[in-house]
Motif scaffolding. Structure first.
Motif, short mmCIF file in Angstrom:
data_model
loop_
_atom_site.label_atom_id
_atom_site.label_comp_id
_atom_site.label_asym_id
_atom_site.label_seq_id
_atom_site.Cartn_x
_atom_site.Cartn_y
_atom_site.Cartn_z
N PRO A 22 0.79 -1.24 0.00
CA PRO A 22 0.00 0.00 0.00
C PRO A 22 0.82 1.29 0.00
CG PRO A 22 -0.04 -1.00 2.17
CD PRO A 22 0.70 -1.95 1.26
N LEU A 23 2.01 1.26 0.58
CA LEU A 23 2.82 2.47 0.70
C LEU A 23 4.16 2.30 0.01
CD1 LEU A 23 2.21 3.40 4.43
CD2 LEU A 23 1.10 4.38 2.42
N ALA A 24 4.67 3.41 -0.52
CA ALA A 24 5.95 3.39 -1.22
C ALA A 24 6.87 4.45 -0.64
CB ALA A 24 5.74 3.65 -2.71
N THR A 25 8.15 4.18 -0.69
CA THR A 25 9.15 5.16 -0.28
C THR A 25 9.41 6.12 -1.45
OG1 THR A 25 11.00 3.85 -1.09
CG2 THR A 25 10.28 3.43 1.18
N PRO A 26 10.01 7.27 -1.17
CA PRO A 26 10.37 8.17 -2.27
C PRO A 26 11.27 7.49 -3.31
CG PRO A 26 10.48 9.35 -0.20
CD PRO A 26 10.24 7.90 0.14
N ALA A 27 12.19 6.63 -2.87
CA ALA A 27 13.08 5.95 -3.82
C ALA A 27 12.28 5.04 -4.75
CB ALA A 27 14.13 5.15 -3.06
N GLU A 28 11.28 4.33 -4.22
CA GLU A 28 10.45 3.44 -5.05
C GLU A 28 9.63 4.23 -6.07
OE1 GLU A 28 9.59 -0.27 -2.02
OE2 GLU A 28 8.38 1.55 -1.82
N VAL A 29 9.06 5.35 -5.62
CA VAL A 29 8.26 6.18 -6.53
C VAL A 29 9.15 6.81 -7.58
CG1 VAL A 29 6.73 8.19 -6.69
CG2 VAL A 29 6.45 6.57 -4.83
N ALA A 30 10.32 7.27 -7.19
CA ALA A 30 11.25 7.87 -8.14
C ALA A 30 11.65 6.86 -9.21
CB ALA A 30 12.49 8.40 -7.42
N ALA A 31 11.93 5.64 -8.81
CA ALA A 31 12.27 4.59 -9.78
C ALA A 31 11.09 4.30 -10.69
CB ALA A 31 12.71 3.33 -9.04
N TYR A 32 9.90 4.24 -10.14
CA TYR A 32 8.69 3.97 -10.91
C TYR A 32 8.43 5.06 -11.96
CZ TYR A 32 3.66 3.27 -11.76
OH TYR A 32 2.42 3.09 -12.34
N LEU A 33 8.64 6.32 -11.55
CA LEU A 33 8.39 7.45 -12.45
C LEU A 33 9.59 7.76 -13.34
CD1 LEU A 33 6.52 9.88 -10.01
CD2 LEU A 33 5.53 8.35 -11.73
N GLY A 34 10.75 7.24 -13.00
CA GLY A 34 11.95 7.50 -13.78
C GLY A 34 12.51 8.90 -13.58
N VAL A 35 12.38 9.40 -12.34
CA VAL A 35 12.90 10.72 -12.00
C VAL A 35 13.79 10.59 -10.76
CG1 VAL A 35 10.86 11.92 -12.93
CG2 VAL A 35 10.93 11.33 -10.51
N PRO A 36 14.69 11.54 -10.54
CA PRO A 36 15.50 11.50 -9.32
C PRO A 36 14.65 11.75 -8.07
CG PRO A 36 16.45 12.99 -10.95
CD PRO A 36 15.10 12.61 -11.45
N VAL A 37 15.08 11.21 -6.94
CA VAL A 37 14.39 11.42 -5.68
C VAL A 37 14.31 12.92 -5.38
CG1 VAL A 37 14.48 11.02 -3.18
CG2 VAL A 37 15.01 9.16 -4.76
N LYS A 38 15.35 13.65 -5.72
CA LYS A 38 15.37 15.09 -5.47
C LYS A 38 14.20 15.79 -6.17
CE LYS A 38 18.41 19.08 -5.70
NZ LYS A 38 19.74 19.57 -6.02
N THR A 39 13.82 15.29 -7.35
CA THR A 39 12.67 15.86 -8.06
C THR A 39 11.40 15.68 -7.26
OG1 THR A 39 13.72 15.49 -10.19
CG2 THR A 39 11.32 15.74 -10.20
N LEU A 40 11.22 14.52 -6.62
CA LEU A 40 10.03 14.30 -5.78
C LEU A 40 9.98 15.30 -4.63
CD1 LEU A 40 9.83 10.41 -5.53
CD2 LEU A 40 8.42 11.94 -6.92
N TYR A 41 11.13 15.57 -4.02
CA TYR A 41 11.16 16.54 -2.93
C TYR A 41 10.83 17.94 -3.44
CZ TYR A 41 13.05 13.03 0.21
OH TYR A 41 13.21 11.90 0.98
N GLN A 42 11.28 18.29 -4.64
CA GLN A 42 10.94 19.59 -5.22
C GLN A 42 9.46 19.67 -5.53
OE1 GLN A 42 13.56 19.89 -8.60
NE2 GLN A 42 15.32 20.50 -7.35
N TRP A 43 8.89 18.58 -6.08
CA TRP A 43 7.46 18.56 -6.35
C TRP A 43 6.65 18.69 -5.07
CZ3 TRP A 43 7.24 13.79 -10.13
CH2 TRP A 43 7.73 14.16 -11.38
N LYS A 44 7.13 18.06 -3.99
CA LYS A 44 6.44 18.17 -2.69
C LYS A 44 6.47 19.62 -2.22
CE LYS A 44 6.71 16.74 2.15
NZ LYS A 44 6.59 18.08 2.65
#
Length: 80
Positions: A22-44
């Motif tokens: 049910p839950l994913a870490t930022p690293a898992e989502v970044a890999a799934y979306l094909g973006v760096p983890v840093k991008t997820l933090y910027q989007w947040k």
């Protein structure tokens, strides 16, 4: 009349969600979306990415929300 293709797609996404959990870490989502983890933090920070939840001091994503966000980002109307 129900669309059997839609039913199969829904069953497939349900099976994917069960396999992923049910839950994913930022690293898992970044890999799934094909973006760096840093991008997820910027989007947040900009509030433009998928919904993110704090579990204690950790960030977690719900897979169904990530998938819904990806669908909402589509530039094409898939219903046509």
């Amino acid at each position: 009349m129900p669309n059997p293709a839609a039913r199969n797609a829904n069953a497939s996404s349900t099976a994917d969600a069960a396999r992923r959990g049910p839950l994913a870490t930022p690293a898992e989502v970044a890999a799934y979306l094909g973006v760096p983890v840093k991008t997820l933090y910027q989007w947040k920070y900009r509030a433009i990415g998928p919904n993110v939840h704090k579990v204690g001091r950790h960030l977690r994503y719900r897979w169904h929300e990530v998938d819904a966000w990806v669908t909402s980002q589509s530039a094409y109307d898939l219903a046509s």
